[in-house]
Write a protein that holds these residues in place. Structure first.
Motif, PDB file in Angstrom:
ATOM      1  N   UNK A 422     -30.327   8.885  11.580  1.00 36.73           N
ATOM      2  CA  UNK A 422     -30.259  10.142  10.829  1.00 36.73           C
ATOM      3  C   UNK A 422     -29.316  11.118  11.516  1.00 36.73           C
ATOM      4  N   UNK A 423     -28.620  11.906  10.730  1.00 38.95           N
ATOM      5  CA  UNK A 423     -27.763  12.956  11.267  1.00 38.95           C
ATOM      6  C   UNK A 423     -28.567  14.241  11.410  1.00 38.95           C
ATOM      7  N   UNK A 424     -28.321  14.944  12.497  1.00 40.10           N
ATOM      8  CA  UNK A 424     -28.998  16.222  12.713  1.00 40.10           C
ATOM      9  C   UNK A 424     -27.954  17.312  12.906  1.00 40.10           C
ATOM     10  N   UNK A 425     -28.334  18.530  12.599  1.00 44.59           N
ATOM     11  CA  UNK A 425     -27.421  19.656  12.756  1.00 44.59           C
ATOM     12  C   UNK A 425     -27.151  19.913  14.236  1.00 44.59           C
ATOM     13  N   UNK A 426     -25.935  20.348  14.535  1.00 44.25           N
ATOM     14  CA  UNK A 426     -25.585  20.634  15.936  1.00 44.25           C
ATOM     15  C   UNK A 426     -26.408  21.791  16.484  1.00 44.25           C
ATOM     16  N   UNK A 427     -26.769  22.726  15.600  1.00 47.01           N
ATOM     17  CA  UNK A 427     -27.584  23.851  16.053  1.00 47.01           C
ATOM     18  C   UNK A 427     -28.961  23.358  16.514  1.00 47.01           C
ATOM     19  N   UNK A 428     -29.465  22.297  15.861  1.00 46.59           N
ATOM     20  CA  UNK A 428     -30.753  21.702  16.255  1.00 46.59           C
ATOM     21  C   UNK A 428     -30.619  21.043  17.624  1.00 46.59           C
ATOM     22  N   UNK A 429     -29.538  20.284  17.793  1.00 48.27           N
ATOM     23  CA  UNK A 429     -29.301  19.615  19.073  1.00 48.27           C
ATOM     24  C   UNK A 429     -29.139  20.634  20.193  1.00 48.27           C
ATOM     25  N   UNK A 430     -28.400  21.724  19.891  1.00 48.15           N
ATOM     26  CA  UNK A 430     -28.156  22.745  20.909  1.00 48.15           C
ATOM     27  C   UNK A 430     -29.453  23.441  21.313  1.00 48.15           C
ATOM     28  N   UNK A 431     -30.327  23.673  20.331  1.00 46.83           N
ATOM     29  CA  UNK A 431     -31.594  24.352  20.623  1.00 46.83           C
ATOM     30  C   UNK A 431     -32.436  23.539  21.594  1.00 46.83           C
TER      31      UNK A 431
END
Length: 459
Positions: A422-431
């Motif tokens: 699944x692809x996740x938003x970069x903002x999610x990864x950064x958080x």
């Protein structure tokens, strides 16, 4: 006189067969044919063509093809309609190779294809995402050797628009006009939809003006199409102008058009204006369908009036209409946003008793609500019980875990999400990464960063 009597009897036989096939009573139609033969009423090519079409639609392409052998045994030669029905049956199932094999068999049998043979093939190719091959048939075959019909032009224009070649569709439309093609309302509607979908609203407005000048009267589909995309591309005033223009011109304004406007206004937060349109719809005497009810339920839930939304659900059931999964998903989301998590759970259980089965969107709403209410362990428990998850499921829970400062759990969940592809938003990864580093989990942050880079490389 005898010859006339036989012809009339066969015609009556064919009428009976066509009626039974339309009602999907194929076994009864076979019985009627047998009884007819016993009485001396012999089936003809039309009889068998009706059977071929019905078997292809309601049973299988193989069942339809078996009728072809029966025709030949009865001494009746298949014609182009016989093969067109078989090719259409293969096209409906997206069996391109089978459709091409049948087309080749038709040629080898000495049967010349007609424009509908090519229309069916083109439609199938466009449907399967092969616009170049479909356009090649149109350019090389239809325009050179077969008398084209408006349907052929509509298929190609519609196929090009749906394949993302809207500019090519417009060029073809202009070239056809130069060669004497007079487009009808249906063609204009196809082109308008394609242009609007591609964001070419100025070109769409030009086509709308041309439509009026051509002497055709736009219908509800014409105006609703342009209006819908005006709202989608945030040209709200233009959309409302079209609504006003449609009314002043006296065009039919159906429930679908009203719902399009109401849904768009709700989406942009113009709740008061949406309520005014609802009042106008009610004054016009239009009986709401499920789509209209869903639009109203969505409006009430956006306003926090979940009780009114539930009353509308009762109204749906009392009116004899059947609610759909979207109806209940809106209500579950409304209950969640109102903080009534237990009510959302009960409604999800009620939804299951109605036979809708697993609803991923509704459960995602419930997970998000549990997280926002601080019941993160309950959200995790619900997550673990799910057999099917999507990227939104993971993203929702990861965000809520970060808010609860449970970064290690969020990291494990994010890695599991990446492992599933699944692809996740970069903002999610950064958080998650920032949370791990701020909490002193530098090694875990390094491992997660490595997994994220690997996932980007693979996908």
């Amino acid at each position: 006189m005898l010859k006339y009597g036989r012809s009339l009897s066969t015609k009556l036989l064919n009428i009976c067969i066509a009626s039974m096939c339309k009602a999907q009573q194929l076994m009864k139609s076979e019985t009627v044919i047998i009884d007819g033969i016993r009485l001396g009423v012999l089936p003809d090519v039309f009889t068998y063509n009706t059977l071929i079409d019905a078997y292809c639609r309601f049973v299988s392409i193989d069942a339809g093809y078996s009728v072809l052998h029966r025709m030949k045994k009865a001494g009746i030669a298949p014609d182009v309609i016989s093969y067109n029905s078989l090719i259409a049956g293969a096209a409906r199932k997206c069996l391109l190779s089978r459709a091409l094999d049948l087309f080749e068999e038709m040629l080898q049998s000495g049967i010349r294809p007609d424009v509908w043979s090519f229309n069916i093939l083109m439609h199938c190719l466009f449907k399967l995402g092969k616009p170049d091959e479909a356009n090649r048939i149109f350019q090389d075959v239809i325009l050179s050797s077969v008398d084209p019909c408006p349907t052929a032009f509509n298929i190609v224009i519609n196929g090009l628009c749906k394949s993302g070649y809207t500019s090519n569709a417009l060029m073809l439309f202009r070239n056809l006009q130069k060669h004497g093609f007079v487009p009808q309302l249906y063609t204009y509607n196809i082109l308008l939809n394609g242009l609007c979908k591609a964001g070419k609203l100025r070109a769409a407005r030009g086509i709308l003006v041309e439509l009026r000048d051509s002497g055709h009267q736009p219908d509800a589909i014409t105006y609703t199409t342009v209006m819908k995309y005006c709202f989608r591309y945030r040209q709200f005033h233009r959309g409302l102008e079209i609504l006003s223009e449609m009314r002043s011109e006296g065009y039919t304004f159906d429930g679908f058009a009203y719902c399009t406007v109401i849904a768009a206004l709700i989406k942009i937060g113009m709740i008061k204006e949406a309520e005014e349109i609802i009042e106008q719809m009610q004054r016009s005497g239009i009986e709401p369908d499920v789509v209209a009810y869903n639009t109203l339920i969505n409006l009430y839930c956006k306003q926090g009036r979940v009780g009114d939304a539930l009353k509308l659900l009762d109204e749906i059931e009392k009116s004899g209409l059947e609610s759909d999964a979207y109806t209940h998903t809106i209500i579950i989301d409304g209950l969640c946003k109102a903080g009534d998590i237990e009510g959302a759970r009960r409604h999800l259980n009620y939804m299951n008793t109605l036979g809708f089965g697993f609803n991923l969107v509704a459960i995602n709403c419930l997970i998000d609500a549990l997280g926002k209410e601080g019941q993160i362990d309950q959200a995790l428990k619900l997550f673990e019980s799910m057999e099917v998850k999507d990227a939104f499921t993971y993203t929702i829970l990861v965000h809520n875990l970060c808010k609860a400062r449970r970064f290690l759990t969020a990291s494990k969940l994010l890695m599991s999400c990446l492992k599933c592809g699944f692809k996740t938003l970069r903002v999610t990864q950064r958080a998650v990464l920032d949370g791990l580093r701020d909490s002193g989990y530098t090694n875990e942050a390094r491992k997660l960063q490595s997994k994220i880079r690997l996932a980007r490389f693979i996908h």
